[in-house]
Structures are given as structure tokens and as C-alpha cells.
Design a protein around this motif. Structure first.
Motif, PDB file in Angstrom:
ATOM      1  N   LEU A   1      -7.864 -11.685  -1.316  1.00 47.56           N
ATOM      2  CA  LEU A   1      -6.604 -10.949  -0.890  1.00 47.56           C
ATOM      3  C   LEU A   1      -5.686 -10.159  -1.250  1.00 47.56           C
ATOM      4  CD1 LEU A   1      -4.985 -14.688  -1.867  1.00 47.56           C
ATOM      5  CD2 LEU A   1      -5.624 -14.365  -0.176  1.00 47.56           C
ATOM      6  N   SER A   2      -5.388  -9.443  -0.264  1.00 52.87           N
ATOM      7  CA  SER A   2      -4.772  -7.600  -0.644  1.00 52.87           C
ATOM      8  C   SER A   2      -3.572  -8.022  -0.579  1.00 52.87           C
ATOM      9  CB  SER A   2      -5.169  -7.191   0.687  1.00 52.87           C
ATOM     10  OG  SER A   2      -4.526  -5.612   0.240  1.00 52.87           O
ATOM     11  N   ILE A   3      -2.421  -7.325  -1.974  1.00 51.32           N
ATOM     12  CA  ILE A   3      -1.296  -6.963  -3.038  1.00 51.32           C
ATOM     13  C   ILE A   3      -1.320  -6.022  -2.444  1.00 51.32           C
ATOM     14  CG2 ILE A   3      -0.067  -7.975  -4.129  1.00 51.32           C
ATOM     15  CD1 ILE A   3      -1.961 -10.355  -4.773  1.00 51.32           C
ATOM     16  N   MET A   4      -0.120  -5.416  -2.334  1.00 48.79           N
ATOM     17  CA  MET A   4       0.140  -3.911  -2.116  1.00 48.79           C
ATOM     18  C   MET A   4       2.241  -3.962  -2.350  1.00 48.79           C
ATOM     19  SD  MET A   4       0.077  -0.844   0.360  1.00 48.79           S
ATOM     20  CE  MET A   4      -1.803  -0.778   0.973  1.00 48.79           C
ATOM     21  N   PRO A   5       1.917  -3.801  -4.005  1.00 49.85           N
ATOM     22  CA  PRO A   5       3.333  -3.641  -4.141  1.00 49.85           C
ATOM     23  C   PRO A   5       3.833  -2.134  -3.337  1.00 49.85           C
ATOM     24  CG  PRO A   5       2.461  -4.437  -5.937  1.00 49.85           C
ATOM     25  CD  PRO A   5       1.759  -4.143  -5.294  1.00 49.85           C
TER      26      PRO A   5
END
Length: 471
Positions: A347-351
Motif C-alpha cells: 500500500l502506497s501512502i503519500m501525504p
């Protein structure tokens, strides 16, 4: 122009004439514009003979409006070439029934005969619906009509018309100055009313997002594009590719819902159906489905939810983009992912304005809560410019930065000057750069390069030279 007036909204470049016997490709030389003149210097004489090509940017940047006669250049020679533009011609497509611009795809391409010059294709935007006003009274808000007209410069053209992805016309024409070429178009499938619909649930009864495609039954799903090489392909391979292109026509439904409805099918034909489970990269395939039958219901293995929250060190929710499989979501604070099957997922999370986060999650038999994830500062911003071999900027290129394993970190599109600025990239890591055509018309062609690692907060990679033929 044909009235003897100077034309100032055109430019010119020099094209060497290709030599098939010597296997010499075309070489283009660009210059600087000065009024109605283009001055080209430092021309390599050993690539003679040349011809001058006139084009009009930016609407039809590579469409040749006029060609000079072929000539040779000697060392130290200064040559002045006068170009005369012929009067325009008109192409009118006369549909035998009204059509909507959303359902029609028109492509008009100039036939080059291998002269080494560059040409662009003309599509829907180049055509005007000349009886639009009459039709919009009956169908408010719809751009419909029977007569579509485009203004082009004379020459030989190939014309194709697709209606709902079905090829309804393919022919070659010759346009003559100051004349209108009338081309009738018959659409046999304009009134098809066949429908295939259905819905997808998991074994617990939860709805599962999906998309669906249908095509005429019996057409092979093997795509000959994958192994096609235009330099080495035989005539039989070329014909196979053309037949597949003309027959493998899709009807699609992409609503990101658990229900799908594919419309405007031939009620007398059978269709092969492919239902794709969003995010899970799982496909359900059924052969020979008849339109207008009962609604289909698919039951797939249990799908599970992955939830969580993204905050900064002060507990403030952050704007974030998330990826899982082939789906992307945007939210504030809450992490949103599509339902996922049991197994291990990246899973990729980009804040926004924070470092990219990659989570490896293993799902067994229950939903997973990632809890609160604290984002860390320290992301980097990469800027640059995409240019061709002549140093000219290439606008509307798709730029993507990802990890070596394929996790997408950031993406965007170059502006009119070929420039891009992408944020939120992780420091101290090698980055895979991909540059491709924005409309993804040929997914096999792209420019790929490994860059980094970078340690500064802002990085300018400068000009990235890409061959236009590679996009």
C-alpha cells in the motif's frame, strides 16, 4: 499565400530526404523565426538533399502545409527558398443519421509516401458540426449533427471513423484546393439497444467495486501489438495486427460501483464478457453472453477493508493520496483503500509535503486497521524540462516517479514549455523516472531512467532529452 500576402503565423524546418538504399533516416534542422522568415544555420551538407517544410504551430504543429522542391546544399552556400501556400480545401462527413460527438472518433491523417516530413492527425476537435444549431434544439446540451466539416490544406489523406469503438469507415481521399470533398458515412449500429448488466458481491454479501468490458464473441484476446516490431514484421504479421485492431472493439462500463451496465450492443450477437475487480487485479471471464438477458450476479471470495489515519506530529489530519493495486484515492486524514482479498499487499501512502510511506499489509480473514500513522517531514521536490533532440520542449508528457518495485510516488504532466515540478518524493532512494504520451495511445513506448538518490530538498534535473518517436 495564394493571394501573394506574407504569412507570419507559420514556421519552417529543414528535412533531409531519406535514402532507403543507404538506410539513412530523416534528419530535421530547426531555425529561428524572423517575421515571415525562418533562418536556419549550421546545416550539415553531407546529409543533402533537403527540402523545406512549412507548418503552423501550435494547433497542428507537425502538419506540413507546404513542401519545397528537393535541393542540395554545398559548404558555405547561402540559399533562400520561397514557399507558396495553396488555397485550403474542405472535408465534409455526411452522416446518414445524427451522431453525438461523444460516440464518434474521427481520424484524418495525411499520407506521407515516406517523404521524411512530419505530419499530425486531425481528430474530432478539427471538425465543426455545421448543422449543430438545428439539432441542439431537439437535444439540449448535446453536440450532435449530421454534417461535420474540417478545413485542411490540399493533399492525400486517410480517413477513419469509429462509432462506439466500431470501425464504420476507412478510406483514402484526395483534397483539391478550394473544393469540398463530401464523404457519406453509414452507421449500422447507431440504434443497437442490447444491454448486459450485472453486479458483484463477496461471500459475506458486501458489494465489491468492479468494471466490465464486452466484445464480440470468438475474437481472440491475444494482442499482436505485444510482439510487433515494424522493422522486422512480415506482411502476414502486419495483416494480423490490422485485423485484430478492426475486430477487437470493446464496450466498457467503468463506474467504480458494484453494478455494471454495458449498453448499445447488437442484440443479435453474442459477446465475451470480462469483469475486473477493482484494486484486487482479479478478472472474471465469461464467453458467449447474450444481450438483454437476466442480470448477472457474481460471488467472489471475501474482500476486506484496510483503514487508518494519517496525521502530523501535532495530531493534525493531513491531505493524502493512497494507492492499492490499480486504484488511487484522495482524502484528508482518513486512509481510503479499495476492498482487498486475503493475501499480502503493498500500500502506497503519500501525504502532501511529507515523505512517502509504503506499508506491507497481510490480510487473513478480517479487516485491518493501520491505526494512526505519523508522517515525517523531509520529502524532496524534483523539477526539470522534457525536450526533443533539437532542444524544443515537449508539452503534455506524462511524468511518473516510482520505486524500483513499481510503487508510484508522484506523477504529473509537462506544461507548454515542457517543464514539470513534482513533490512528495522520498530522499536517499533511487527513483525510477518514466516519460510517456499523456493519452497513453501507445503504452509500449516510453522513456525510462533510474535517477538519484537525492539528499537536497529541491532538485532540478535540467533538460531531459527524449526522442519524439519514443513517446
Amino acid at each position: 499565400d495564394y493571394n501573394g500576402a506574407e504569412v507570419t503565423n507559420c514556421e519552417a524546418y529543414l528535412a533531409s530526404v531519406p535514402d532507403k538504399k543507404k538506410r539513412r533516416k530523416t534528419f530535421h534542422v530547426f531555425g529561428k523565426k524572423d517575421g515571415n522568415k525562418t533562418i536556419i544555420t549550421n546545416i550539415p551538407t553531407h546529409l543533402s538533399p533537403y527540402r523545406v517544410v512549412v507548418f503552423r504551430p501550435p494547433e497542428s504543429e507537425w502538419d506540413a502545409l507546404a513542401l519545397s522542391k528537393i535541393f542540395n546544399l554545398e559548404e558555405g552556400e547561402v540559399k533562400e527558398i520561397d514557399i507558396f501556400l495553396e488555397p485550403p480545401a474542405w472535408l465534409e462527413l455526411d452522416f446518414l443519421q445524427k451522431v453525438n460527438i461523444k460516440d464518434v472518433n474521427i481520424n484524418v491523417g495525411r499520407i506521407t509516401n515516406g517523404d521524411g516530413t512530419r505530419y499530425s492527425s486531425f481528430g474530432n476537435k478539427s471538425f465543426k458540426v455545421i448543422d449543430k444549431k438545428w439539432w441542439t434544439k431537439l437535444f439540449p446540451g448535446e453536440v450532435t449533427g449530421k454534417k461535420w466539416q474540417a478545413k485542411l490544406f490540399p493533399g492525400k489523406f486517410s480517413v477513419t471513423v469509429d462509432y462506439l469503438d466500431d470501425r464504420v469507415l476507412r478510406t483514402n481521399i484526395v483534397l483539391t484546393s478550394l473544393e469540398t470533398f463530401y464523404l457519406p458515412v453509414i452507421i449500422n449500429n447507431a440504434y443497437w439497444n442490447g444491454v448486459i448488466k450485472g453486479e458483484v458481491y463477496d461471500t459475506r454479501g458486501n458489494p465489491v467495486e468492479c468494471s466490465a468490458q464486452a466484445w464480440q464473441a470468438g475474437i481472440t484476446d491475444e494482442n499482436p501489438y505485444k510482439s510487433y516490431n515494424p522493422k522486422t514484421a512480415s506482411k502476414s504479421e502486419l495483416e494480423k495486427r490490422k485485423r485484430w485492431e478492426q475486430t477487437k472493439r470493446y464496450r466498457s462500463c467503468i463506474d467504480f460501483s458494484h453494478k455494471f451496465c454495458i449498453e448499445k450492443l447488437n442484440p443479435d450477437e453474442l459477446y465475451d464478457l470480462n469483469v475486473s475487480i477493482r484494486g484486487a487485479r482479479t478478472n472474471l471471464f465469461i464467453k458467449a453472453v447474450a444481450p438483454n438477458g437476466p442480470s448477472l450476479k457474481f460471488i467472489v471470495p471475501n474482500m476486506y477493508r484496510v483503514t487508518g489515519r494519517i496525521i502530523d506530529r501535532n495530531g493534525k489530519p493531513l491531505q493524502v493520496r493512497t494507492w492499492a493495486g490499480d486504484r488511487e484515492f484522495e482524502s484528508v486524514g482518513e486512509l481510503i483503500f479499495p476492498p482487498l482479498p486475503a493475501g499480502t499487499h503493498e500500500l502506497s501512502i503519500m501525504p502532501k509535503d511529507y515523505v512517502q510511506i509504503i506499508k506491507i499489509v497481510t490480510i487473513t480473514d478480517d479487516d485491518v486497521d493501520l491505526g494512526e500513522i505519523i508522517a515525517e517531514k523531509g520529502s524532496i521536490t524534483i523539477s526539470g524540462r522534457v525536450v526533443d533532440q533539437a532542444g524544443k520542449p515537449i508539452p503534455t508528457c506524462y511524468i511518473q516517479f516510482s520505486s524500483k518495485t513499481g510503487a508510484i510516488w508522484s506523477f504529473g504532466v509537462t506544461d507548454e514549455d515542457g517543464k514539470f515540478v513534482l513533490e512528495g518524493l522520498p530522499p536517499n532512494k533511487e527513483i525510477k523516472l518514466k516519460i510517456s504520451n499523456y493519452d497513453d495511445s501507445n503504452p509500449q513506448k516510453s522513456f525510462n531512467k533510474i535517477i538519484g538518490p537525492f539528499y537536497q530538498e529541491k532538485i532540478d534535473v535540467g533538460d531531459i532529452e527524449v526522442k519524439r518517436d519514443n513517446l
